[in-house]
Write an enzyme that holds these catalytic residues in place. Sequence first.
Site, PDB file in Angstrom:
ATOM      1  N   ASN A 208       0.853  -1.189   0.000  1.00  0.00           N
ATOM      2  CA  ASN A 208       0.000   0.000   0.000  1.00  0.00           C
ATOM      3  C   ASN A 208       0.887   1.237   0.000  1.00  0.00           C
ATOM      4  O   ASN A 208       2.102   1.136   0.063  1.00  0.00           O
ATOM      5  CB  ASN A 208      -0.976  -0.036   1.188  1.00  0.00           C
ATOM      6  CG  ASN A 208      -0.249  -0.034   2.517  1.00  0.00           C
ATOM      7  OD1 ASN A 208       0.433   0.918   2.855  1.00  0.00           O
ATOM      8  ND2 ASN A 208      -0.371  -1.135   3.259  1.00  0.00           N
ATOM      9  N   ASP A 276      -4.883  -6.025   5.220  1.00  0.00           N
ATOM     10  CA  ASP A 276      -5.953  -6.809   5.848  1.00  0.00           C
ATOM     11  C   ASP A 276      -5.850  -8.287   5.489  1.00  0.00           C
ATOM     12  O   ASP A 276      -6.274  -9.140   6.240  1.00  0.00           O
ATOM     13  CB  ASP A 276      -7.316  -6.258   5.410  1.00  0.00           C
ATOM     14  CG  ASP A 276      -7.589  -4.910   6.059  1.00  0.00           C
ATOM     15  OD1 ASP A 276      -7.231  -4.763   7.242  1.00  0.00           O
ATOM     16  OD2 ASP A 276      -8.134  -4.007   5.387  1.00  0.00           O
ATOM     17  N   PRO A 304      -3.769 -11.288  10.944  1.00  0.00           N
ATOM     18  CA  PRO A 304      -4.093 -11.000  12.345  1.00  0.00           C
ATOM     19  C   PRO A 304      -4.305  -9.501  12.508  1.00  0.00           C
ATOM     20  O   PRO A 304      -3.606  -8.710  11.872  1.00  0.00           O
ATOM     21  CB  PRO A 304      -2.852 -11.459  13.105  1.00  0.00           C
ATOM     22  CG  PRO A 304      -1.752 -11.511  12.089  1.00  0.00           C
ATOM     23  CD  PRO A 304      -2.410 -11.801  10.771  1.00  0.00           C
ATOM     24  N   ASP A 305      -5.266  -9.101  13.335  1.00  0.00           N
ATOM     25  CA  ASP A 305      -5.468  -7.674  13.624  1.00  0.00           C
ATOM     26  C   ASP A 305      -4.652  -7.356  14.871  1.00  0.00           C
ATOM     27  O   ASP A 305      -5.055  -7.654  15.998  1.00  0.00           O
ATOM     28  CB  ASP A 305      -6.955  -7.370  13.825  1.00  0.00           C
ATOM     29  CG  ASP A 305      -7.203  -5.869  13.878  1.00  0.00           C
ATOM     30  OD1 ASP A 305      -6.371  -5.149  14.481  1.00  0.00           O
ATOM     31  OD2 ASP A 305      -8.205  -5.418  13.311  1.00  0.00           O
ATOM     32  N   ILE A 306      -3.487  -6.782  14.661  1.00  0.00           N
ATOM     33  CA  ILE A 306      -2.523  -6.570  15.752  1.00  0.00           C
ATOM     34  C   ILE A 306      -3.102  -5.628  16.799  1.00  0.00           C
ATOM     35  O   ILE A 306      -3.035  -5.885  18.008  1.00  0.00           O
ATOM     36  CB  ILE A 306      -1.193  -6.018  15.184  1.00  0.00           C
ATOM     37  CG1 ILE A 306      -0.667  -6.965  14.100  1.00  0.00           C
ATOM     38  CG2 ILE A 306      -0.163  -5.827  16.282  1.00  0.00           C
ATOM     39  CD1 ILE A 306       0.407  -6.369  13.214  1.00  0.00           C
ATOM     40  N   PHE A 324      -4.929   3.889  14.609  1.00  0.00           N
ATOM     41  CA  PHE A 324      -5.175   4.891  13.574  1.00  0.00           C
ATOM     42  C   PHE A 324      -6.348   4.437  12.722  1.00  0.00           C
ATOM     43  O   PHE A 324      -6.604   3.247  12.597  1.00  0.00           O
ATOM     44  CB  PHE A 324      -3.929   5.072  12.688  1.00  0.00           C
ATOM     45  CG  PHE A 324      -2.947   6.030  13.295  1.00  0.00           C
ATOM     46  CD1 PHE A 324      -2.237   5.668  14.436  1.00  0.00           C
ATOM     47  CD2 PHE A 324      -2.760   7.290  12.767  1.00  0.00           C
ATOM     48  CE1 PHE A 324      -1.353   6.553  15.025  1.00  0.00           C
ATOM     49  CE2 PHE A 324      -1.877   8.187  13.339  1.00  0.00           C
ATOM     50  CZ  PHE A 324      -1.174   7.820  14.475  1.00  0.00           C
ATOM     51  N   LYS A 342     -12.276  -2.350  17.914  1.00  0.00           N
ATOM     52  CA  LYS A 342     -10.905  -2.812  18.172  1.00  0.00           C
ATOM     53  C   LYS A 342     -10.611  -2.913  19.672  1.00  0.00           C
ATOM     54  O   LYS A 342      -9.701  -3.612  20.075  1.00  0.00           O
ATOM     55  CB  LYS A 342      -9.900  -1.852  17.545  1.00  0.00           C
ATOM     56  CG  LYS A 342     -10.084  -1.675  16.043  1.00  0.00           C
ATOM     57  CD  LYS A 342      -9.025  -2.409  15.283  1.00  0.00           C
ATOM     58  CE  LYS A 342      -9.081  -2.054  13.809  1.00  0.00           C
ATOM     59  NZ  LYS A 342      -8.109  -2.826  13.036  1.00  0.00           N
TER      60      LYS A 342
HETATM   61  O1  C5P Z   1      -8.906  -2.045  10.450  1.00  0.00           O
HETATM   62  P1  C5P Z   1      -8.143  -0.859   9.984  1.00  0.00           P
HETATM   63  O2  C5P Z   1      -6.976  -1.214   9.098  1.00  0.00           O
HETATM   64  O3  C5P Z   1      -8.959   0.231   9.379  1.00  0.00           O
HETATM   65  O4  C5P Z   1      -7.572  -0.230  11.338  1.00  0.00           O
HETATM   66  C1  C5P Z   1      -6.486   0.606  11.357  1.00  0.00           C
HETATM   67  C2  C5P Z   1      -5.752   0.460  12.663  1.00  0.00           C
HETATM   68  O5  C5P Z   1      -5.581  -0.894  13.018  1.00  0.00           O
HETATM   69  C3  C5P Z   1      -4.358   1.031  12.588  1.00  0.00           C
HETATM   70  O6  C5P Z   1      -3.994   1.487  13.876  1.00  0.00           O
HETATM   71  C4  C5P Z   1      -3.538  -0.194  12.202  1.00  0.00           C
HETATM   72  O7  C5P Z   1      -2.170  -0.053  12.597  1.00  0.00           O
HETATM   73  C5  C5P Z   1      -4.231  -1.298  12.964  1.00  0.00           C
HETATM   74  N1  C5P Z   1      -4.217  -2.603  12.308  1.00  0.00           N
HETATM   75  C6  C5P Z   1      -3.489  -3.622  12.865  1.00  0.00           C
HETATM   76  N2  C5P Z   1      -3.507  -4.877  12.291  1.00  0.00           N
HETATM   77  C7  C5P Z   1      -4.243  -5.107  11.177  1.00  0.00           C
HETATM   78  C8  C5P Z   1      -4.985  -4.073  10.602  1.00  0.00           C
HETATM   79  C9  C5P Z   1      -4.944  -2.831  11.187  1.00  0.00           C
HETATM   80  O8  C5P Z   1      -2.812  -3.413  13.882  1.00  0.00           O
HETATM   81  N3  C5P Z   1      -4.253  -6.309  10.639  1.00  0.00           N
END
Ligand code: C5P
Length: 398
Positions: A208, A276, A304-306, A324, A342
């Site tokens: 990206n 994502d 994984p959503d960190i 963010f 989140k």
């Molecule tokens: O879900 P989205 O990408 O819109 O959310 C953005 C926030 O989530 C940012 O703080 C990004 O660093 C974090 N994020 C993450 N892991 C992911 C996707 C997003 O930590 N897989």
Amino acid sequence: MSNGKRILLIIAGGIAAFKSLDLIRRLRERGFGVTPVLTPAAEQFVTPLSASALAASKVYRDLFDLTDEAEMGHIELSRAADLLVVAPATADLMAKMAHGHASDLASTLLMATDKPVLIAPAMNVRMWEHPATRRNLRLLQEDGILSVGPVEGAMACGEFGFGRMAEVPEIVAAVEAALSAGPLTGRHVLVTSGPTHEPIDPVRYIANRSSGAQGTAIAAALLALGARVSFVTGPASVPPPPGAEVIRVETARQMREAVFAALPADAAVCAAAVADWHVANAAGRKMKKDGSGRAPAFELAENPDILAELSRLETGRPGLVVGFAAETDDVVANATAKRARKGCDWIVANDVSEGSGVMGGTENEVTLITAEGAEAWPRLGKGEVARLLAERIAARIG
Ligand code: C5P
């Protein structure tokens, strides 16, 4: 008037060494005590006598000066100061530092010290851009060595470009920043930054447009307030901030591992633009057209959503978790919903719609979403947004 801080100033052999005499004067004006060390090459550019007169101090010149060893050994000399400053830092001395040489007085002092080190590189533009120097700088940054400059401009050798030593006031400011104990001294903050690259095959990936500029600026602002910063970064286009512990990753899954390995932390700022999805059926070999006219189908699997995982940790959750939200429409409503989804404490929301100029740009217009509501900040430089956010973080966990 003394401010009680001592600087060991190592002057290496480059034409910029003449500016180091002025640096001694300006540092003394600001109350610093200065002990100069001259390499043999530096003595071709400035004399020990002028350095000594300006510093009102003995000048150290040779590793095997027995009188000095009797008065003060090189180990002690390297630790008696509060900060070691190398100005100018030549390509040669940077290489020695990066590889742990202790072959003369300057490199031995730099190896033996237990104090922070600030370098002000100065060299010909080709030498600065040489892959070896880039590599050495990266190693030094990973070791937590601070740096200031170089800057762009005309050089004594007649060429133009990056390589000129930072101007003296800039070096003085960097010295003061390096020695200031801020509200985040003793605090550990984790920052994620940059994009992730998700491989399609060994040579292709999904990426990206994140440059890593905002995450880097936040890490720099936290460092300036005295925090220890673990900086987990994807392949960004801006260099990591000097002084951070840099952990380089490529994919979202690697970023998750690195983040959890860096815990515990007092706060976490997730500024990375994490993909994502990753390609679940990534090829082990370079994919080729097979002549059938059919395009390959990618099977995507969720990453994984960190941020969500960090926010929901039952034990060891950072005291403050900041996420963010890059949105293209309904910024506040979407970001408020994201904060709840989140489970993080704050969301820094920004509008990245086409025409906003935020992605890859130098400015940002953000809204801070907290439990108390939404707070719109004016359009500011990314450095300024970072500074304000770092101050808010300090007010909360400092
Ligand atoms: O879900 P989205 O990408 O819109 O959310 C953005 C926030 O989530 C940012 O703080 C990004 O660093 C974090 N994020 C993450 N892991 C992911 C996707 C997003 O930590 N897989």
